[in-house]
Scaffold this motif. Structure first.
Motif, mmCIF file in Angstrom:
data_model
loop_
_atom_site.group_PDB
_atom_site.id
_atom_site.type_symbol
_atom_site.label_atom_id
_atom_site.label_comp_id
_atom_site.label_asym_id
_atom_site.label_seq_id
_atom_site.Cartn_x
_atom_site.Cartn_y
_atom_site.Cartn_z
ATOM 1 N N ALA A 45 0.824 -1.213 0.000
ATOM 2 C CA ALA A 45 0.000 0.000 0.000
ATOM 3 C C ALA A 45 0.856 1.260 0.000
ATOM 4 O O ALA A 45 0.367 2.340 -0.340
ATOM 5 C CB ALA A 45 -0.931 -0.003 1.211
ATOM 6 N N GLY A 52 2.293 1.788 -7.656
ATOM 7 C CA GLY A 52 1.504 2.197 -6.494
ATOM 8 C C GLY A 52 0.059 2.481 -6.859
ATOM 9 O O GLY A 52 -0.855 2.089 -6.135
ATOM 10 N N HIS A 53 -0.156 3.152 -7.989
ATOM 11 C CA HIS A 53 -1.524 3.440 -8.431
ATOM 12 C C HIS A 53 -2.282 2.157 -8.753
ATOM 13 O O HIS A 53 -3.442 2.006 -8.378
ATOM 14 C CB HIS A 53 -1.520 4.370 -9.648
ATOM 15 C CG HIS A 53 -1.086 5.762 -9.321
ATOM 16 N ND1 HIS A 53 -1.888 6.653 -8.628
ATOM 17 C CD2 HIS A 53 0.073 6.412 -9.575
ATOM 18 C CE1 HIS A 53 -1.244 7.790 -8.481
ATOM 19 N NE2 HIS A 53 -0.047 7.676 -9.038
ATOM 20 N N ALA A 56 -3.141 0.218 -5.600
ATOM 21 C CA ALA A 56 -4.111 0.910 -4.747
ATOM 22 C C ALA A 56 -5.543 0.855 -5.287
ATOM 23 O O ALA A 56 -6.479 1.150 -4.541
ATOM 24 C CB ALA A 56 -3.697 2.370 -4.576
ATOM 25 N N LYS A 58 -9.133 -0.228 -6.075
ATOM 26 C CA LYS A 58 -10.063 -1.111 -5.374
ATOM 27 C C LYS A 58 -10.753 -1.994 -6.406
ATOM 28 O O LYS A 58 -11.598 -1.536 -7.174
ATOM 29 C CB LYS A 58 -11.107 -0.307 -4.592
ATOM 30 C CG LYS A 58 -10.513 0.659 -3.591
ATOM 31 C CD LYS A 58 -9.825 -0.080 -2.477
ATOM 32 C CE LYS A 58 -9.296 0.911 -1.454
ATOM 33 N NZ LYS A 58 -8.197 0.425 -0.704
#
Length: 135
Positions: A45, A52-53, A56, A58
């Motif tokens: 996270a 990272g995007h 992250a 959902k």
């Protein structure tokens, strides 16, 4: 350089990264697998850049189904290699970011033990690293 990832590419990255943490957790089944999973997930996270995007987002596309560690590894280890291959083709720097992110996550997971990780976790770390480097 602009990277274009399909939804399937993103799913592969997420499955590979979170799958690596799952494998580390399974390798510590006799210890504190929940703590291993937590530490590894926190590291993922904290990823930056495109990786990272993607991590992250959902979604429900992370496929970690399997009735055994071997079944999960049969899916996750090739996903790690595939993720590295597709990122190397589009942006070698982002491939390096992905590799470092996964390695930090599995190191964070392994540090839940005082001193060195148990032999099973050390072996799983080796397998994950080999899968990352196979691309």
């Amino acid at each position: 350089m602009s990277i274009t990832l399909t939804d399937q590419d993103k799913s592969t990255l997420r499955t590979a990264a979170y799958g690596a943490v799952t494998l580390m957790s399974a390798a510590d089944a006799a210890g504190k697998p929940h703590k291993v999973a937590t530490e590894g997930s926190i590291a993922l996270a904290s990823a930056t850049g495109l990786v990272g995007h993607v991590l992250a987002e959902k979604t429900r596309d992370i496929n970690l189904n399997g009735k055994s560690v071997a079944a999960i590894a049969d899916h996750v280890l090739p996903a790690l290699t595939a993720a590295m291959s597709l990122l190397k083709q589009q942006d070698p720097a982002e491939a390096g970011n992905f590799r470092r992110t996964v390695l930090v996550a599995i190191e964070a997971a392994a540090r839940t033990h005082q001193g060195r990780p148990n032999l099973t976790m050390a072996d799983m770390t080796r397998k994950i690293t080999e899968a990352l480097d196979a691309a």
